[in-house]
Write a protein that holds these residues in place. Structure first.
Motif, PDB file in Angstrom:
ATOM      1  N   ASN A 145       0.833  -1.204   0.000  1.00  0.00           N
ATOM      2  CA  ASN A 145       0.000   0.000   0.000  1.00  0.00           C
ATOM      3  C   ASN A 145       0.870   1.258   0.000  1.00  0.00           C
ATOM      4  O   ASN A 145       1.973   1.250   0.550  1.00  0.00           O
ATOM      5  CB  ASN A 145      -0.858   0.047   1.270  1.00  0.00           C
ATOM      6  N   PRO A 146       0.401   2.365  -0.573  1.00  0.00           N
ATOM      7  CA  PRO A 146       1.127   3.624  -0.415  1.00  0.00           C
ATOM      8  C   PRO A 146       1.299   3.974   1.055  1.00  0.00           C
ATOM      9  O   PRO A 146       0.393   3.740   1.866  1.00  0.00           O
ATOM     10  CB  PRO A 146       0.222   4.639  -1.117  1.00  0.00           C
ATOM     11  N   ILE A 147       2.454   4.547   1.393  1.00  0.00           N
ATOM     12  CA  ILE A 147       2.679   4.959   2.779  1.00  0.00           C
ATOM     13  C   ILE A 147       1.991   6.286   3.073  1.00  0.00           C
ATOM     14  O   ILE A 147       1.719   6.631   4.222  1.00  0.00           O
ATOM     15  CB  ILE A 147       4.199   5.048   3.076  1.00  0.00           C
ATOM     16  N   ALA A 148       1.700   7.048   2.025  1.00  0.00           N
ATOM     17  CA  ALA A 148       0.999   8.325   2.190  1.00  0.00           C
ATOM     18  C   ALA A 148       0.225   8.618   0.910  1.00  0.00           C
ATOM     19  O   ALA A 148       0.610   8.208  -0.181  1.00  0.00           O
ATOM     20  CB  ALA A 148       1.991   9.456   2.483  1.00  0.00           C
ATOM     21  N   VAL A 149      -0.886   9.325   1.072  1.00  0.00           N
ATOM     22  CA  VAL A 149      -1.713   9.752  -0.054  1.00  0.00           C
ATOM     23  C   VAL A 149      -2.006  11.233   0.120  1.00  0.00           C
ATOM     24  O   VAL A 149      -2.505  11.660   1.175  1.00  0.00           O
ATOM     25  CB  VAL A 149      -3.039   8.970  -0.121  1.00  0.00           C
ATOM     26  N   VAL A 150      -1.675  12.024  -0.881  1.00  0.00           N
ATOM     27  CA  VAL A 150      -1.921  13.465  -0.853  1.00  0.00           C
ATOM     28  C   VAL A 150      -2.776  13.812  -2.063  1.00  0.00           C
ATOM     29  O   VAL A 150      -2.363  13.596  -3.209  1.00  0.00           O
ATOM     30  CB  VAL A 150      -0.603  14.259  -0.869  1.00  0.00           C
ATOM     31  N   ILE A 151      -3.981  14.313  -1.810  1.00  0.00           N
ATOM     32  CA  ILE A 151      -4.914  14.639  -2.894  1.00  0.00           C
ATOM     33  C   ILE A 151      -5.308  16.104  -2.762  1.00  0.00           C
ATOM     34  O   ILE A 151      -5.960  16.499  -1.786  1.00  0.00           O
ATOM     35  CB  ILE A 151      -6.167  13.746  -2.839  1.00  0.00           C
ATOM     36  N   ASP A 152      -4.903  16.883  -3.735  1.00  0.00           N
ATOM     37  CA  ASP A 152      -5.210  18.309  -3.756  1.00  0.00           C
ATOM     38  C   ASP A 152      -6.489  18.523  -4.562  1.00  0.00           C
ATOM     39  O   ASP A 152      -6.514  18.295  -5.780  1.00  0.00           O
ATOM     40  CB  ASP A 152      -4.043  19.077  -4.389  1.00  0.00           C
ATOM     41  N   LEU A 153      -7.548  18.948  -3.904  1.00  0.00           N
ATOM     42  CA  LEU A 153      -8.836  19.095  -4.585  1.00  0.00           C
ATOM     43  C   LEU A 153      -8.795  20.184  -5.656  1.00  0.00           C
ATOM     44  O   LEU A 153      -9.557  20.123  -6.626  1.00  0.00           O
ATOM     45  CB  LEU A 153      -9.935  19.388  -3.561  1.00  0.00           C
ATOM     46  N   ASP A 154      -7.922  21.153  -5.495  1.00  0.00           N
ATOM     47  CA  ASP A 154      -7.774  22.170  -6.546  1.00  0.00           C
ATOM     48  C   ASP A 154      -7.228  21.534  -7.829  1.00  0.00           C
ATOM     49  O   ASP A 154      -7.653  21.877  -8.939  1.00  0.00           O
ATOM     50  CB  ASP A 154      -6.825  23.286  -6.083  1.00  0.00           C
ATOM     51  N   VAL A 155      -6.287  20.607  -7.677  1.00  0.00           N
ATOM     52  CA  VAL A 155      -5.726  19.899  -8.829  1.00  0.00           C
ATOM     53  C   VAL A 155      -6.786  18.989  -9.451  1.00  0.00           C
ATOM     54  O   VAL A 155      -6.922  18.906 -10.678  1.00  0.00           O
ATOM     55  CB  VAL A 155      -4.487  19.080  -8.407  1.00  0.00           C
ATOM     56  N   ILE A 156      -7.546  18.322  -8.604  1.00  0.00           N
ATOM     57  CA  ILE A 156      -8.595  17.416  -9.092  1.00  0.00           C
ATOM     58  C   ILE A 156      -9.622  18.186  -9.920  1.00  0.00           C
ATOM     59  O   ILE A 156     -10.096  17.710 -10.961  1.00  0.00           O
ATOM     60  CB  ILE A 156      -9.289  16.707  -7.915  1.00  0.00           C
ATOM     61  N   ARG A 157      -9.965  19.379  -9.481  1.00  0.00           N
ATOM     62  CA  ARG A 157     -10.969  20.181 -10.196  1.00  0.00           C
ATOM     63  C   ARG A 157     -10.474  20.591 -11.584  1.00  0.00           C
ATOM     64  O   ARG A 157     -11.283  20.846 -12.477  1.00  0.00           O
ATOM     65  CB  ARG A 157     -11.322  21.430  -9.387  1.00  0.00           C
ATOM     66  N   GLU A 158      -9.161  20.663 -11.763  1.00  0.00           N
ATOM     67  CA  GLU A 158      -8.602  21.054 -13.052  1.00  0.00           C
ATOM     68  C   GLU A 158      -8.576  19.896 -14.050  1.00  0.00           C
ATOM     69  O   GLU A 158      -8.408  20.117 -15.255  1.00  0.00           O
ATOM     70  CB  GLU A 158      -7.169  21.575 -12.856  1.00  0.00           C
ATOM     71  N   ALA A 159      -8.734  18.673 -13.577  1.00  0.00           N
ATOM     72  CA  ALA A 159      -8.714  17.512 -14.469  1.00  0.00           C
ATOM     73  C   ALA A 159     -10.007  17.467 -15.282  1.00  0.00           C
ATOM     74  O   ALA A 159     -11.037  17.995 -14.864  1.00  0.00           O
ATOM     75  CB  ALA A 159      -8.562  16.228 -13.651  1.00  0.00           C
ATOM     76  N   PRO A 160      -9.977  16.845 -16.452  1.00  0.00           N
ATOM     77  CA  PRO A 160     -11.204  16.695 -17.240  1.00  0.00           C
ATOM     78  C   PRO A 160     -12.306  16.023 -16.424  1.00  0.00           C
ATOM     79  O   PRO A 160     -12.043  15.098 -15.651  1.00  0.00           O
ATOM     80  CB  PRO A 160     -10.753  15.811 -18.409  1.00  0.00           C
ATOM     81  N   ALA A 161     -13.534  16.490 -16.609  1.00  0.00           N
ATOM     82  CA  ALA A 161     -14.666  15.990 -15.824  1.00  0.00           C
ATOM     83  C   ALA A 161     -14.858  14.485 -15.983  1.00  0.00           C
ATOM     84  O   ALA A 161     -15.338  13.807 -15.061  1.00  0.00           O
ATOM     85  CB  ALA A 161     -15.942  16.731 -16.226  1.00  0.00           C
ATOM     86  N   ARG A 162     -14.468  13.940 -17.129  1.00  0.00           N
ATOM     87  CA  ARG A 162     -14.695  12.505 -17.352  1.00  0.00           C
ATOM     88  C   ARG A 162     -13.908  11.657 -16.357  1.00  0.00           C
ATOM     89  O   ARG A 162     -14.319  10.530 -16.038  1.00  0.00           O
ATOM     90  CB  ARG A 162     -14.321  12.122 -18.782  1.00  0.00           C
ATOM     91  N   PHE A 163     -12.788  12.191 -15.843  1.00  0.00           N
ATOM     92  CA  PHE A 163     -12.013  11.423 -14.875  1.00  0.00           C
ATOM     93  C   PHE A 163     -12.748  11.340 -13.537  1.00  0.00           C
ATOM     94  O   PHE A 163     -12.728  10.296 -12.880  1.00  0.00           O
ATOM     95  CB  PHE A 163     -10.634  12.053 -14.674  1.00  0.00           C
ATOM     96  N   VAL A 164     -13.377  12.426 -13.120  1.00  0.00           N
ATOM     97  CA  VAL A 164     -14.154  12.392 -11.886  1.00  0.00           C
ATOM     98  C   VAL A 164     -15.346  11.464 -12.059  1.00  0.00           C
ATOM     99  O   VAL A 164     -15.677  10.666 -11.173  1.00  0.00           O
ATOM    100  CB  VAL A 164     -14.622  13.807 -11.492  1.00  0.00           C
ATOM    101  N   ARG A 165     -15.992  11.550 -13.201  1.00  0.00           N
ATOM    102  CA  ARG A 165     -17.156  10.688 -13.454  1.00  0.00           C
ATOM    103  C   ARG A 165     -16.758   9.214 -13.404  1.00  0.00           C
ATOM    104  O   ARG A 165     -17.494   8.377 -12.875  1.00  0.00           O
ATOM    105  CB  ARG A 165     -17.784  11.033 -14.801  1.00  0.00           C
ATOM    106  N   SER A 166     -15.596   8.912 -13.947  1.00  0.00           N
ATOM    107  CA  SER A 166     -15.127   7.528 -13.918  1.00  0.00           C
ATOM    108  C   SER A 166     -14.947   7.044 -12.476  1.00  0.00           C
ATOM    109  O   SER A 166     -15.316   5.912 -12.134  1.00  0.00           O
ATOM    110  CB  SER A 166     -13.809   7.403 -14.685  1.00  0.00           C
ATOM    111  N   GLY A 167     -14.399   7.896 -11.625  1.00  0.00           N
ATOM    112  CA  GLY A 167     -14.233   7.535 -10.219  1.00  0.00           C
ATOM    113  C   GLY A 167     -15.555   7.298  -9.525  1.00  0.00           C
ATOM    114  O   GLY A 167     -15.680   6.426  -8.653  1.00  0.00           O
TER     115      GLY A 167
END
Length: 353
Positions: A145-167
């Motif tokens: 497993n990853p030892i740490a996970v860092v998810i920046d929601l500002d970065v996520i919002r910049e990704a194409p919407a289809r990637f969020v929909r896939s998740g």
């Protein structure tokens, strides 16, 4: 008195919020992942390389490696490049392919992996599995497993919407996957890990029931947390059972039968989950899943991703062959071609157009 508990493989740090990437170095230092700042950072040529310019000044001790794709050869090449360095950890910065390459390479050189996803396309960002293309098609490789996970929601919002929909499709499919796991327990006595099942199911339910949309930070937070929890659930169970049932068998069948036409993983498992719930007679749940998928802009019918009803029938018929030994509603019903046609027609009527 014995200590009747168990250790759960999980990240030591999970940082999910707007602006989290700005504090990556301090998070790794605070959690004792890397005091020295000696990091091997794997990035893609796309979103990862753009972010490199932004965060490189905060990681002066890092060495950057650009990864060309998501193949086993790419991952082995990355491991070879990193072998000579004296690093504290490997950071995978980018989409799913880059993170999976970084996972495999980190395991190969014996270093912990920090996952920094730039999109939420699937539940692999915190899982103990690296999915990589190989000469035989595509393989899944066990990794820590990853030892740490860092998810920046500002970065996520910049990704194409289809990637969020896939998740979203991937997270919601947990509900169907856990139902298949429990079915196998009732019929075959397969052991269900209650904690893993609870985490996976509640992750799916949280996304399913949330009233927000892909433009809301609140919803993105819940989706990111759901995908992390799903990865931890897989670590607890030791396999993909908490998140992979008939829904994923159907998706794998799309990939194998129509490799040039397959849609995104999340779109396919979303359709698979809604249809699988209909198969098991859970019509209210199937309709709810379909309604939520539609609300988020996801397909619920194979025609919406370019497949005819006849092709979908073939997909469902072939699906059990994709995961030999896995027992789901598809194996349980063992449907004929004509039965699949009839049930699909009922499904279409039940969820509406």
């Amino acid at each position: 008195m014995p200590v009747l508990t168990r250790l759960i493989p999980s990240p030591v740090a999970v940082d999910i919020r707007a602006g989290a990437l700005n504090d990556l170095a301090s998070v790794l230092a605070d959690e004792r992942v890397s005091h020295s700042g000696r990091l091997a950072v794997a990035v893609s040529g796309g979103s990862g390389s753009r972010l490199r310019e932004r965060i490189a000044p905060s990681l002066p001790g890092a060495t950057w490696y650009e990864v060309g794709g998501g193949t086993l050869d790419d991952a082995i090449r990355l491991a070879g490049q990193m072998k000579s360095g004296r690093y504290d950890a490997v950071v995978g910065l980018g989409g799913g392919k880059i993170i999976d390459c970084a996972k495999f390479a980190a395991a190969r050189v014996g270093l912990p992996l920090v996952a920094v996803p730039t999109n939420l396309a699937h539940d692999g960002l915190c899982s103990p599995v690296a999915t990589l293309d190989n000469d035989a098609g595509r393989g899944s490789y066990g990794v820590p497993n990853p030892i740490a996970v860092v998810i920046d929601l500002d970065v996520i919002r910049e990704a194409p919407a289809r990637f969020v929909r896939s998740g979203i499709g991937d997270a919601v499919s947990n509900i169907s996957a856990v139902a298949d796991w429990e079915l196998s327990n009732r019929v075959n006595g397969e052991k269900v890990d209650g904690l893993a099942a609870a985490m996976a199911r509640q992750a799916g339910e949280a996304v399913l029931r949330h009233p927000g949309g892909i433009g809301d930070n609140g919803f993105l937070q819940v989706l990111a947390e759901a995908l992390v929890l799903t990865g931890i659930a897989m670590s607890i169970s030791g396999d993909s059972r908490p998140s992979s049932g008939a829904c994923h068998e159907i998706s794998h069948a799309f990939d194998l039968l129509y490799p040039q036409r397959a849609a995104s993983h999340g779109e396919q498992v979303g359709i698979g989950a809604a249809f699988a719930m209909h198969l098991r007679g859970a019509h209210e749940e199937s309709t709810l899943i379909a309604e939520v998928l539609r609300r988020h802009g996801l397909p619920v019918l194979p025609e919406e991703i370019g497949f005819s009803a006849q092709e979908f029938v073939r997909v469902v018929e072939f699906a059990p062959e994709t995961r030999p030994g896995r027992y789901t509603i598809l194996e349980h019903l063992d449907l004929t071609t004509e039965q699949i046609k009839d049930i699909y027609a009922d499904y279409v009527k039940a969820i509406g157009s």
